[in-house]
Design an enzyme around this catalytic site. Structure first.
Site, PDB file in Angstrom:
ATOM      1  N   ARG A 121       0.811  -1.235   0.000  1.00 58.96           N
ATOM      2  CA  ARG A 121       0.000   0.000   0.000  1.00 58.96           C
ATOM      3  C   ARG A 121       0.838   1.276   0.000  1.00 58.96           C
ATOM      4  O   ARG A 121       0.401   2.324   0.451  1.00 58.96           O
ATOM      5  CB  ARG A 121      -0.956   0.038   1.193  1.00 58.96           C
ATOM      6  CG  ARG A 121      -1.967  -1.073   1.186  1.00 58.96           C
ATOM      7  CD  ARG A 121      -3.182  -0.688   2.005  1.00 58.96           C
ATOM      8  NE  ARG A 121      -4.120  -1.780   2.051  1.00 58.96           N
ATOM      9  CZ  ARG A 121      -4.115  -2.719   2.988  1.00 58.96           C
ATOM     10  NH1 ARG A 121      -3.225  -2.672   3.971  1.00 58.96           N
ATOM     11  NH2 ARG A 121      -4.989  -3.688   2.963  1.00 58.96           N
ATOM     12  N   LYS A 143       2.959  11.533 -10.916  1.00 55.53           N
ATOM     13  CA  LYS A 143       2.093  10.679 -11.745  1.00 55.53           C
ATOM     14  C   LYS A 143       2.876   9.419 -12.071  1.00 55.53           C
ATOM     15  O   LYS A 143       3.980   9.504 -12.642  1.00 55.53           O
ATOM     16  CB  LYS A 143       1.725  11.382 -13.052  1.00 55.53           C
ATOM     17  CG  LYS A 143       0.570  12.332 -12.930  1.00 55.53           C
ATOM     18  CD  LYS A 143       0.145  12.763 -14.333  1.00 55.53           C
ATOM     19  CE  LYS A 143      -0.968  13.760 -14.304  1.00 55.53           C
ATOM     20  NZ  LYS A 143      -1.304  14.242 -15.659  1.00 55.53           N
ATOM     21  N   GLU A 185       9.222  18.662 -24.769  1.00 59.58           N
ATOM     22  CA  GLU A 185       8.532  19.015 -23.506  1.00 59.58           C
ATOM     23  C   GLU A 185       9.059  20.356 -22.976  1.00 59.58           C
ATOM     24  O   GLU A 185       8.316  21.116 -22.354  1.00 59.58           O
ATOM     25  CB  GLU A 185       8.709  17.925 -22.438  1.00 59.58           C
ATOM     26  CG  GLU A 185       8.046  16.582 -22.774  1.00 59.58           C
ATOM     27  CD  GLU A 185       6.517  16.559 -22.576  1.00 59.58           C
ATOM     28  OE1 GLU A 185       5.911  17.604 -22.294  1.00 59.58           O
ATOM     29  OE2 GLU A 185       5.939  15.468 -22.736  1.00 59.58           O
ATOM     30  N   LYS A 227       6.838  23.326 -13.176  1.00 58.05           N
ATOM     31  CA  LYS A 227       5.983  22.167 -12.884  1.00 58.05           C
ATOM     32  C   LYS A 227       5.711  22.067 -11.381  1.00 58.05           C
ATOM     33  O   LYS A 227       4.599  21.730 -10.963  1.00 58.05           O
ATOM     34  CB  LYS A 227       6.618  20.875 -13.421  1.00 58.05           C
ATOM     35  CG  LYS A 227       5.683  19.692 -13.258  1.00 58.05           C
ATOM     36  CD  LYS A 227       6.000  18.505 -14.128  1.00 58.05           C
ATOM     37  CE  LYS A 227       4.971  17.397 -13.867  1.00 58.05           C
ATOM     38  NZ  LYS A 227       5.226  16.185 -14.623  1.00 58.05           N
ATOM     39  N   GLU A 237      -4.762  17.118 -10.558  1.00 64.29           N
ATOM     40  CA  GLU A 237      -5.249  17.528 -11.876  1.00 64.29           C
ATOM     41  C   GLU A 237      -6.752  17.807 -11.905  1.00 64.29           C
ATOM     42  O   GLU A 237      -7.491  17.264 -12.728  1.00 64.29           O
ATOM     43  CB  GLU A 237      -4.885  16.476 -12.933  1.00 64.29           C
ATOM     44  CG  GLU A 237      -4.955  17.052 -14.340  1.00 64.29           C
ATOM     45  CD  GLU A 237      -4.320  16.171 -15.404  1.00 64.29           C
ATOM     46  OE1 GLU A 237      -3.172  15.749 -15.239  1.00 64.29           O
ATOM     47  OE2 GLU A 237      -5.000  15.918 -16.399  1.00 64.29           O
ATOM     48  N   ARG A 241      -3.311  21.851 -13.359  1.00 66.44           N
ATOM     49  CA  ARG A 241      -2.366  20.825 -13.815  1.00 66.44           C
ATOM     50  C   ARG A 241      -2.680  20.364 -15.238  1.00 66.44           C
ATOM     51  O   ARG A 241      -1.808  19.874 -15.947  1.00 66.44           O
ATOM     52  CB  ARG A 241      -2.329  19.636 -12.840  1.00 66.44           C
ATOM     53  CG  ARG A 241      -1.223  18.653 -13.187  1.00 66.44           C
ATOM     54  CD  ARG A 241      -0.869  17.696 -12.079  1.00 66.44           C
ATOM     55  NE  ARG A 241       0.218  16.835 -12.504  1.00 66.44           N
ATOM     56  CZ  ARG A 241       0.905  16.037 -11.729  1.00 66.44           C
ATOM     57  NH1 ARG A 241       0.634  15.980 -10.447  1.00 66.44           N
ATOM     58  NH2 ARG A 241       1.887  15.275 -12.205  1.00 66.44           N
ATOM     59  N   ASN A 245      -0.828  19.429 -20.126  1.00 69.37           N
ATOM     60  CA  ASN A 245      -1.187  18.561 -21.258  1.00 69.37           C
ATOM     61  C   ASN A 245      -1.243  19.320 -22.582  1.00 69.37           C
ATOM     62  O   ASN A 245      -1.732  18.778 -23.579  1.00 69.37           O
ATOM     63  CB  ASN A 245      -2.542  17.888 -20.993  1.00 69.37           C
ATOM     64  CG  ASN A 245      -2.469  16.950 -19.808  1.00 69.37           C
ATOM     65  OD1 ASN A 245      -1.468  16.261 -19.622  1.00 69.37           O
ATOM     66  ND2 ASN A 245      -3.511  16.917 -18.994  1.00 69.37           N
ATOM     67  N   HIS A 248      -0.848  17.492 -25.814  1.00 67.76           N
ATOM     68  CA  HIS A 248      -0.851  16.045 -25.547  1.00 67.76           C
ATOM     69  C   HIS A 248      -2.100  15.333 -26.046  1.00 67.76           C
ATOM     70  O   HIS A 248      -2.095  14.113 -26.151  1.00 67.76           O
ATOM     71  CB  HIS A 248      -0.641  15.787 -24.053  1.00 67.76           C
ATOM     72  CG  HIS A 248       0.801  15.956 -23.636  1.00 67.76           C
ATOM     73  ND1 HIS A 248       1.477  17.140 -23.784  1.00 67.76           N
ATOM     74  CD2 HIS A 248       1.693  15.085 -23.103  1.00 67.76           C
ATOM     75  CE1 HIS A 248       2.713  16.992 -23.341  1.00 67.76           C
ATOM     76  NE2 HIS A 248       2.881  15.760 -22.937  1.00 67.76           N
ATOM     77  N   HIS A 252      -1.042  12.028 -27.827  1.00 68.21           N
ATOM     78  CA  HIS A 252      -1.321  10.667 -27.363  1.00 68.21           C
ATOM     79  C   HIS A 252      -1.947   9.830 -28.483  1.00 68.21           C
ATOM     80  O   HIS A 252      -1.642   8.644 -28.623  1.00 68.21           O
ATOM     81  CB  HIS A 252      -2.238  10.692 -26.131  1.00 68.21           C
ATOM     82  CG  HIS A 252      -1.495  11.079 -24.882  1.00 68.21           C
ATOM     83  ND1 HIS A 252      -2.097  11.688 -23.808  1.00 68.21           N
ATOM     84  CD2 HIS A 252      -0.195  10.958 -24.536  1.00 68.21           C
ATOM     85  CE1 HIS A 252      -1.189  11.920 -22.863  1.00 68.21           C
ATOM     86  NE2 HIS A 252      -0.029  11.484 -23.285  1.00 68.21           N
ATOM     87  N   HIS A 265       7.461   9.761 -27.663  1.00 71.93           N
ATOM     88  CA  HIS A 265       6.510  10.635 -26.963  1.00 71.93           C
ATOM     89  C   HIS A 265       6.794  12.101 -27.337  1.00 71.93           C
ATOM     90  O   HIS A 265       5.892  12.851 -27.708  1.00 71.93           O
ATOM     91  CB  HIS A 265       6.640  10.414 -25.451  1.00 71.93           C
ATOM     92  CG  HIS A 265       5.717  11.276 -24.639  1.00 71.93           C
ATOM     93  ND1 HIS A 265       4.353  11.099 -24.624  1.00 71.93           N
ATOM     94  CD2 HIS A 265       5.963  12.333 -23.819  1.00 71.93           C
ATOM     95  CE1 HIS A 265       3.799  12.003 -23.832  1.00 71.93           C
ATOM     96  NE2 HIS A 265       4.754  12.768 -23.331  1.00 71.93           N
TER      97      HIS A 265
END
Ligand code: NAD
Ligand code: GLY
Length: 363
Positions: A121, A143, A185, A227, A237, A241, A245, A248, A252, A265
């Site tokens: 956990r 993330k 990026e 960031k 997010e 946040r 993206n 993106h 994606h 990417h």
């Protein structure tokens, strides 16, 4: 050496960017509240290049060390490889205070973070990013994820690292394509942050292409600072946040249609960014010179401006499987001006189709 703080209350941590940082990572582990064992997760290329020196430096931590190397690339972000990491952790009797240490790019980082988030956990986790993309983006913000056949990063969590050590020297061995991928990026962040960033990058393009460590130190710390601020204000997010993206949504879909092989990417982000800027001109009043400057930068760093290897019709359909889609409406990050992002839901599908068609023509 530069230090950036990610302010998240009890879970706050530092991002350190500089040269020769492996000993500092060992010192952090020695002084931290950890049990006697640590697991280093890397990929096969990074293992060959850096595991020797990294493990040697880490001996100073006083922890018993074990390591696992996963295959290079997206295929490692799978339940199968997460399972192998759990097996290794169980075999080595790691407990809840045994750190998982990701050494490598965004792939080992996301995978190791996911394993750490779920092992007992939640085990502690450190990031030692060795690609530019991971140093400016993936290693910061918590993330973590693996992929599912239905989509990239579909199974994941938010699990912040205890620290990030971005050793700039490792960038010297990065293949040209991966280096350029990270620069995509960086350019995205420059668009979001504004403040003359695009001019800064344009003015230093030769130093950047030559991987000058001083300029890279400035770039990595500036991206991480931006960031860190965004994540501190919106870890999960729910709001700002989403700005990260930018580009993106198209990226994606392009990446997925290319089977994660045709385009990296960052290459997909480069093309997606131009698409987002084109939509921004139409729906957010962005001046055309911004897209021109961004194209110039992307070209200077060998990044693609179009993605002619994927099919427009299929890519358009793939867009709607985006994780960010809500009630079948796509959520777009647009730019009013550099430094002024905004989120818009449900742009007219025809405008999106036309923009995509222009992006996917042969360049
Ligand atoms: P990667 O980890 O696959 O690394 C790219 C290649 O570079 C690999 O072959 C690797 O072996 C090699 N490599 C790594 N460091 C090297 C070095 N110093 N010298 C030589 N070779 C080296 O890919 P990436 O581009 O770093 O990251 C992409 C991944 O990051 C994607 O899975 C993406 O989804 C994820 N990502 C995550 C976030 C996040 O916030 N978690 C953000 C952006 C991207
Ligand atoms: N890379 C996007 C984020 O961390 O939110």
């Amino acid at each position: 050496m530069r230090l950036i703080r990610v302010e998240l209350g009890e879970r706050s941590y530092n991002v350190v960017a500089g040269e020769g940082l492996f000993p500092l990572c060992a010192q952090f582990l020695r002084e931290g509240n950890y049990s006697g064992k640590a697991l280093v997760i890397t990929d096969r290329t990074v293992e060959r290049l850096y595991a020797g020196s990294f493990m040697a430096a880490l001996r100073e931590s006083g922890l018993a060390l074990s390591q696992i190397a996963v295959p290079d690339g997206e295929e490692a972000k799978s339940l199968e490889w997460a399972g192998k990491i759990y097996d290794k952790a169980v075999e080595e009797k790691l407990d809840r205070r045994s750190p998982f240490i990701a050494l490598g790019g965004g792939v080992p980082g996301d995978l190791a973070g996911f394993a750490a988030a779920t092992y007992m956990r939640g085990a502690p986790f450190l990031q030692v990013p060795t690609t530019l993309l991971a140093q400016v983006d993936a290693s910061v913000g918590g993330k973590v994820a693996i992929n599912h056949p239905a989509g990239k990063n579909m199974i994941g969590a938010f699990h912040q690292p205890d620290a990030v050590f971005a050793d700039l020297e490792t960038l010297k061995t990065l293949p040209a394509r991966d280096y350029a991928s990270g620069l995509a990026e960086v350019i995205k962040t420059a668009c979001l942050d504004g403040g003359g960033w695009l001019d800064f990058l344009l003015g230093r393009r030769d130093l950047i292409a030559a991987r000058d460590l001083k300029v890279l130190g400035e770039i990595v710390s500036r991206c991480c600072r931006y960031k860190a601020l965004i994540v501190a204000g919106d870890e999960r997010e729910q709001g700002q946040r989403m700005f990260l993206n930018l580009g993106h949504t198209f990226a994606h879909a392009i990446e997925a249609e290319g089977g994660f092989r045709l385009y990296t990417h960052g290459e997909a982000v480069a093309v997606g960014l131009l698409g987002a800027l084109a939509l921004s001109e139409e729906f957010a009043g962005l001046q055309k010179n911004v897209r021109q400057e961004v194209s110039e930068l992307l070209s200077a760093f060998g990044l693609p401006l179009t993605a002619g290897k994927v099919d427009p019709g299929r890519t358009f359909a793939t867009l709607w499987r985006d994780k960010k889609a809500l009630n079948n409406k796509l959520r777009w990050v647009l730019l009013k001006a550099p430094g002024e992002p905004l989120v818009k839901d449900g742009l007219p599908p025809e405008a999106v189709r036309e923009t995509l068609a222009a992006l996917l023509k042969d360049g």
